[in-house]
Design a protein around this motif. Structure first.
Motif, PDB file in Angstrom:
ATOM      1  N   TYR A 117       0.766  -1.368   0.079  1.00  0.00           N
ATOM      2  CA  TYR A 117      -0.042   0.006  -0.024  1.00  0.00           C
ATOM      3  C   TYR A 117       0.921   1.024  -0.012  1.00  0.00           C
ATOM      4  O   TYR A 117       1.856   1.338   0.966  1.00  0.00           O
ATOM      5  N   ALA A 118       0.744   1.939  -0.965  1.00  0.00           N
ATOM      6  CA  ALA A 118       1.404   3.561  -0.962  1.00  0.00           C
ATOM      7  C   ALA A 118       2.821   3.248  -1.080  1.00  0.00           C
ATOM      8  O   ALA A 118       3.425   4.095  -0.332  1.00  0.00           O
ATOM      9  N   CYS A 129      -4.121  -3.014  12.679  1.00  0.00           N
ATOM     10  CA  CYS A 129      -4.952  -1.712  13.070  1.00  0.00           C
ATOM     11  C   CYS A 129      -4.270  -1.071  14.389  1.00  0.00           C
ATOM     12  O   CYS A 129      -3.629  -1.757  15.069  1.00  0.00           O
ATOM     13  N   HIS A 130      -3.986   0.244  13.916  1.00  0.00           N
ATOM     14  CA  HIS A 130      -3.216   1.056  15.309  1.00  0.00           C
ATOM     15  C   HIS A 130      -3.870   1.008  16.508  1.00  0.00           C
ATOM     16  O   HIS A 130      -3.429   1.125  17.441  1.00  0.00           O
ATOM     17  N   SER A 131      -5.289   0.782  16.430  1.00  0.00           N
ATOM     18  CA  SER A 131      -6.217   0.775  17.641  1.00  0.00           C
ATOM     19  C   SER A 131      -6.297  -0.603  18.324  1.00  0.00           C
ATOM     20  O   SER A 131      -5.851  -0.575  19.218  1.00  0.00           O
ATOM     21  N   CYS A 132      -6.877  -1.545  17.785  1.00  0.00           N
ATOM     22  CA  CYS A 132      -6.972  -2.949  18.259  1.00  0.00           C
ATOM     23  C   CYS A 132      -5.708  -3.708  18.162  1.00  0.00           C
ATOM     24  O   CYS A 132      -5.921  -5.081  18.602  1.00  0.00           O
ATOM     25  N   PHE A 141      -9.828  -0.922   5.415  1.00  0.00           N
ATOM     26  CA  PHE A 141      -9.201  -0.217   6.173  1.00  0.00           C
ATOM     27  C   PHE A 141      -9.236   1.445   5.719  1.00  0.00           C
ATOM     28  O   PHE A 141      -9.514   1.718   4.807  1.00  0.00           O
ATOM     29  N   ILE A 142      -9.115   2.373   6.941  1.00  0.00           N
ATOM     30  CA  ILE A 142      -8.820   3.662   6.582  1.00  0.00           C
ATOM     31  C   ILE A 142      -7.404   4.175   6.978  1.00  0.00           C
ATOM     32  O   ILE A 142      -7.285   4.059   8.195  1.00  0.00           O
ATOM     33  N   PRO A 143      -6.854   4.816   6.159  1.00  0.00           N
ATOM     34  CA  PRO A 143      -5.419   5.536   6.627  1.00  0.00           C
ATOM     35  C   PRO A 143      -5.664   6.790   7.223  1.00  0.00           C
ATOM     36  O   PRO A 143      -6.617   7.540   6.983  1.00  0.00           O
ATOM     37  N   ASP A 144      -4.943   6.984   8.190  1.00  0.00           N
ATOM     38  CA  ASP A 144      -4.927   8.200   8.749  1.00  0.00           C
ATOM     39  C   ASP A 144      -3.440   8.622   9.038  1.00  0.00           C
ATOM     40  O   ASP A 144      -2.688   8.268   9.789  1.00  0.00           O
ATOM     41  N   LYS A 145      -2.790   9.667   8.104  1.00  0.00           N
ATOM     42  CA  LYS A 145      -1.439  10.051   8.158  1.00  0.00           C
ATOM     43  C   LYS A 145      -0.537   8.451   8.147  1.00  0.00           C
ATOM     44  O   LYS A 145      -0.686   7.907   7.259  1.00  0.00           O
TER      45      LYS A 145
END
Length: 279
Positions: A117-118, A129-132, A141-145
């Motif tokens: 990805y990218a 996942c950065h959270s779970c 999934f959703i990228p955030d920075k």
């Protein structure tokens, strides 16, 4: 006199010598090797009958010549890859051509499951996942920075919440007084009819459909007794403590419109100039 037993090629006697039978003909060892042995693709020498021969893509090798082009490690019993006709062991191939996982900084081995990805590469198990911190795998999934979130975690962490039910708004919705609402949650405070896409008004910060607002709070027209909501009927006329829809503001005697004209109150009635003169 004993029968002759000669090499089929050089005709020298084979009595007391080693030989090899091929197509029902005997050959001495030197003749057999020169006639039937393959040439090593690496050292260009014959691969003798008693040598272990390795074969790869129409090329033949001595066992000791079948080696990694980079580190010279034997590939006889090792997995390998061919790159531009050069043989490479897996370690050298990965170091030179394979990408590294941006999470663990280890090589992503050929044939292993990965995610790209990218412009970056991850082992499938490292893309979490950065959270779970659960592997995202093939899920959305959703990228955030520089961080990536599974959809449930992103919605829980960042998505706006409905003013009424407090659940997240994944998409769409209605904004009222700078607050988000689900369409199904944005309803008339009285009859609970959905107001999305409908005309409505408010009282004490609560939304009402026009019908409920008219029946509960609006003033009534002196002529038709229907509520004056300010919607649909356009302008209205107010005189003292009475109100009229503009189309209803007519002479009580002759029904001529009094909008923009002089009129005369007569008890509960309002009269045009002519009717008032004729009293």
């Amino acid at each position: 006199m004993a029968d002759r037993f000669d090499c089929d090629n050089c005709k020298e006697s084979l009595y007391g010598r080693k030989y090899i039978q091929s197509d029902n003909s005997p050959y001495c060892i030197p003749c057999y090797d020169s006639l039937f042995s393959n040439t090593c693709d690496e050292c260009k020498e014959l691969i003798g009958h008693d040598a272990r021969e390795l074969f790869y893509e129409d090329r033949h090798y001595h066992e000791h010549c079948f080696r990694c082009f980079r580190c010279d490690r034997s590939l006889a019993d090792e997995p390998f890859t061919s790159q531009d006709d050069a043989l490479l062991c897996n370690d050298c191939y990965c170091n030179e051509f394979s990408s590294k996982c941006v999470a663990c900084d280890k090589i992503v081995m050929p044939g292993t499951r990965k995610l790209e990805y990218a412009g970056s590469t991850w082992h499938e198990g490292c893309f979490i996942c950065h959270s779970c911190e659960q592997p995202i795998g093939s899920k959305s999934f959703i990228p955030d920075k520089d961080e990536h979130y599974c959809v449930p975690c992103y919605e829980d962490k960042f998505a706006p919440r409905c003013t009424r039910c407090k659940k997240t708004l994944a998409k769409g919705g209605v904004t009222y007084r700078d607050e988000p609402w689900h369409k199904e949650c944005f309803v008339c405070a009285n009859c609970k009819t959905q107001l999305a896409g409908q005309h409505f008004t408010s009282r004490d910060d609560s939304p009402y459909c026009l019908k409920c607002f008219g029946s509960l709070y609006a003033k009534k027209c002196e002529a038709c007794s229907k509520p004056i909501t300010g919607f649909g009927e356009g302008k209205y006329i107010s005189f003292e403590d009475r109100q009229w829809h503009q189309p209803c503001f007519t002479c009580s005697q002759c029904s001529v419109s009094l909008v923009g004209a002089g009129f005369f109150p007569n008890g509960e009635k309002i009269l045009c100039r002519d009717c008032h003169t004729n009293l």
